[in-house]
Design an enzyme around this catalytic site. Structure first.
Site, short mmCIF file in Angstrom:
data_model
loop_
_atom_site.label_atom_id
_atom_site.label_comp_id
_atom_site.label_asym_id
_atom_site.label_seq_id
_atom_site.Cartn_x
_atom_site.Cartn_y
_atom_site.Cartn_z
N SER A 87 0.84 -1.20 0.00
CA SER A 87 0.00 0.00 0.00
C SER A 87 0.87 1.25 0.00
O SER A 87 1.58 1.52 -0.97
CB SER A 87 -0.96 -0.04 1.19
N HIS A 193 -8.93 1.06 0.15
CA HIS A 193 -8.82 0.03 -0.90
C HIS A 193 -10.18 -0.59 -1.21
O HIS A 193 -10.31 -1.81 -1.32
CB HIS A 193 -7.79 -1.04 -0.51
#
Length: 790
Positions: A87, A193
């Site tokens: 990420s 996400h």
């Protein structure tokens, strides 16, 4: 090959980056200018309590990860073959690959953090135990259509994302689903996400139009595709990453499929190291054809100006790897120092290991079959804890472990010395021989016994060159030179003669026993949890290695006996110290008791998770009570060590129960035993033969010992069962190493034992040890160079 991986949000902790801000003053200054506040103050002190807020977390992690990478390059000169980040960590991977300079990356991350922080009323949760397909099936069948899969962290460790209401609704559903080990809500304000980040994605896409990017010098694995970045799609990937799942499992499997790949975590914490270990244990490599990867070569993004080199003039001269390589300041041998290269190569080869690491046995199956299986799958060796267990339980464990580790992976079983019951010791040896258990850990032995010699004899072989060895391998755990000498010698002649006369071994086996040492390897145990002589590693290791060398010469053994280190190893620094002292492998114990795989109660693990290095104490060993042998146990939160020591003092000072004052006897029965002496005698009578029972009752001192030893069995049982009402009487074998590990993991997701796996802890120690050794060597070499300059 080696891949550097960078952690993302969740790895942050107060104090991160200590020492880096002073070393990289120019970058620190740039960060302060971009952010409008002191990055050093935020990371080290966090006086305002902002570090865990997304808009502060992301720039802080990016900065510390970036500086950690630059320091790594300066110290080692080793550039990785691949980079990847989880990420937010993907921005550090792109920085490392040269896609943008430090300041540009920080501006991107600052904006990303601000946009993501605006997301409210969202939630995320980790689901442990189910695969992606199983989670999707639950979401579909239970009508949880508002939830997305966000992070595919490991094959059975997956994060879901959605509105807070949906996540709350999902919790009881998953907790009641078969196979779910844990459902852990995460402390996030947004549904990262997922589809709920669309607005942030659109704003970030507009923001990216203002930036130019550089050529990537190292392949970067994309979170979105789990394949190498394509330069023309760099902006698109960064945009899509905000709403798409992080394909971490597939990314690591792709890298595993590239060949022999080592992974090293750069930056804050060791969360990714643990996840990678889990992926390697649960999934195989992903083989991808080059046609797929090369179908879109890494070319310039259409309409985007691409700069081919960073301007390093404004940065510290130290940041240039080329200068270091040109001047020959980085020895080639340092570049290959990593977790898998530590320890003795022949040891790893003989036991079919990737790492020179053993999880030692813990009694009553606390070192469980699950622990042994997980270690074996990770390329390490685990010993099942047989002490205190019946033969049926041990045999069932053998069956299960051999079923799961059927591809040559390593496993072993503890062989605990039983001085009061040599017959049981021999029966255990017979079981291991019959079930073809090829590796045992001989522990608590004061001398070599017939059971050990028989086990050794039944595995002896002679090769075509006339050299002898044994397929029944013995790793002896010792802390005294005289015991070590016994294991470094061939089997005692008197025992060999006795076994031969009993026809327990053949004439050939008797002859061959004189050609080999009793142990293949010697684990030198310093002060440790459980049975201990309280030895000091710094004194024991050199003495034992010298003794090994002398015995090798004396008996002219053709094969080197390896010496490992155990006791007190709970941090990367401790592991590094063991290897520096010449350890061929390391063994851990106490630290493995506070993992998901350990077969003790949650109540015990909750206690152990909180301890520090000073929270243990010595107490009598119940199985060697009369001999005065010692164990090291948990002190914090329990009364067991104080009560056990009082019982031993009473036994030592008095000839019988009748000699003890009435007040003390009442205290023992009411407070310690919670039973009368007569009730205890009735309970334990079944465990003795009629002859043993009659003899004990007629011997007042022995009767007192028999009664007092019951308390040790009772206190162990309470701990294993997790009895809440009797927590103060828990007997928990533990050394200070666990306290040290707890401090190492404080502030990370692994602070909670429910996130700890035995193999992941091992990799944290080994990877950290490799880094410690490299850092120390660099410091020494730097000191030498400074002295030369003077």
């Amino acid at each position: 090959m080696i891949t550097y991986v960078f952690p993302g949000q969740g790895a942050q902790k107060k104090g991160m980056g200590e020492g880096l801000f002073d070393e990289f003053r120019e970058l620190t200054k740039q960060a302060d200018e971009v952010l409008g506040y002191s990055i050093q103050e935020l990371c080290l002190n966090d006086a305002g309590g902002n570090l865990h807020q997304t808009q502060f977390t992301q720039p802080a992690l990016y900065t510390v990860n970036a500086m950690s990478y630059l320091k790594k390059i300066i110290d080692t000169g080793q550039r990785p073959d691949f980079v990847a980040g989880h990420s937010l960590g993907e921005y550090n991977a792109l920085f490392a690959a040269g896609a943008f300079d430090f300041k540009t990356g920080l501006e991107l991350v600052k904006k990303r953090g601000e946009l993501m922080n605006r997301a409210t009323d969202g939630g995320m949760a980790a689901v442990v135990g189910l695969t992606e397909e199983q989670i999707r099936e639950v979401l579909h069948t239970k009508g949880l259509s508002g939830i997305d899969i966000a992070n595919l962290n490991a094959p059975t460790q997956i994060v879901i994302s959605g509105t807070k209401a949906d996540i709350d609704q999902a919790q009881p559903v998953f907790e009641s689903t078969k196979g779910v080990e844990m459902f852990v809500p995460l402390r996030t304000s947004g549904a990262f996400h997922s589809r709920y980040m669309q607005e942030a994605m659109r704003e970030f896409e507009n923001f990216l139009e203002n930036f130019q990017f550089l050529d990537m010098k190292i392949p970067v694995i994309s979170n979105v595709q789990a394949r190498p970045y394509i330069a023309s799609a760099l902006s698109e990937n960064l945009v899509r990453q905000i709403t798409h799942p992080v394909k971490w499992t597939e990314s690591i499997r792709y890298l595993m499929g590239k060949g022999q790949m080592a992974f090293e975590e750069i930056g804050v914490g060791k969360v990714l190291t643990g996840l990678i270990a889990r992926i390697q244990a649960e999934a195989g490599p992903l083989i991808v054809t080059e046609e797929e990867v090369q179908s879109q070569p890494m070319e310039r993004r259409a309409g985007t100006k691409v700069v081919t080199a960073m301007n390093t003039e404004s940065e510290s001269p130290k940041s240039s790897v080329a200068v270091l390589e040109r001047d020959g300041l980085v020895p080639a041998e340092k570049k290959s120092l990593m977790a898998a290269t530590l320890g003795d190569a022949t040891f790893k080869q003989d036991y079919n290991l990737t790492y020179a690491y053993i999880a030692g046995a813990m009694y009553r199956g606390i070192a469980s079959k699950e622990m042994v299986i997980r270690m074996g799958r990770a390329g390490m060796l685990g010993f099942f804890g047989t002490g205190g267990l019946g033969f049926s339980v041990i045999e069932a464990a053998i069956t299960d472990i051999q079923k799961e580790l059927n591809q040559g992976q390593a496993y072993g079983f503890n062989f605990l010395h039983l001085p009061s019951d040599p017959r049981k010791e021999e029966q255990l040896a017979d079981l291991f021989i019959a079930r073809q258990v090829k590796v045992i850990e001989a522990s608590a032995f004061l001398s070599v016994t017939p059971a050990l010699v028989k086990y050794r004899a039944k595995g002896l072989v002679q090769d075509e060159n006339g050299l002898f060895s044994s397929t029944n391998k013995i790793i002896a755990k010792v802390s005294r030179p005289e015991v070590a000498e016994a294991f470094l010698s061939p089997a005692p002649e008197r025992i060999v003669a006795k076994l031969l006369a009993e026809q327990s071994i053949t004439e050939k086996e008797a002859q061959w026993l004189m050609k080999v040492p009793m142990a293949d390897d010697l684990t030198v145990e310093a002060d440790s949890g459980g049975h201990t002589d309280g030895g000091v590693a710094y004194a024991l290791m050199p003495a034992m290695r010298k003794l090994r060398d002398e015995m090798m010469v004396k008996y002219r053994y053709p094969k080197r006996i390896r010496v490992g280190a155990a006791g007190g190893i709970g941090t990367p620094e401790a592991a590094a110290a063991a290897f520096i002292m010449g350890a061929d492998y390391i063994v851990t114990g106490s630290i493995n008791q506070c993992t998901l795989e350990a077969a003790t109660s949650d109540a015990v693990k909750d206690l152990l998770q909180q301890i520090n290095v000073q929270d243990t104490e010595y107490a009598p060993a119940g199985d060697m009570f009369e001999m005065g042998a010692k164990i090291q146990v948990l002190r914090r939160g329990v009364f067991f060590p104080a009560r056990a020591n009082k019982l031993y003092d009473l036994y030592r000072m008095h000839a019988s129960l009748d000699d003890i004052d009435e007040k003390t006897k009442i205290q023992i029965q009411d407070k310690y035993f919670k039973k009368s002496f007569d009730q205890v005698l009735t309970e334990i009578k079944a465990y003795y033969t009629p002859e043993e029972w009659e003899h004990a009752l007629n011997n007042p001192k022995q009767k007192m010992a028999m009664l007092f030893k019951w308390y040790f069995t009772y206190s162990s049982r309470l701990a294993l069962q997790g009895s809440e009402e009797s927590k103060v009487d828990y007997q928990i074998h533990c050394g200070p190493a666990l306290g040290a590990l707890n401090q190492e993991l404080k502030g990370t997701t692994l602070e909670n034992w429910r996130n700890r796996h035995v193999d992941e802890i091992a990799l944290i120690l080994l990877s950290g040890a490799a880094q410690c050794l490299k850092d120390r060597l660099n410091a020494i070499l730097g000191a030498d160079e400074r002295r030369t300059d003077m």
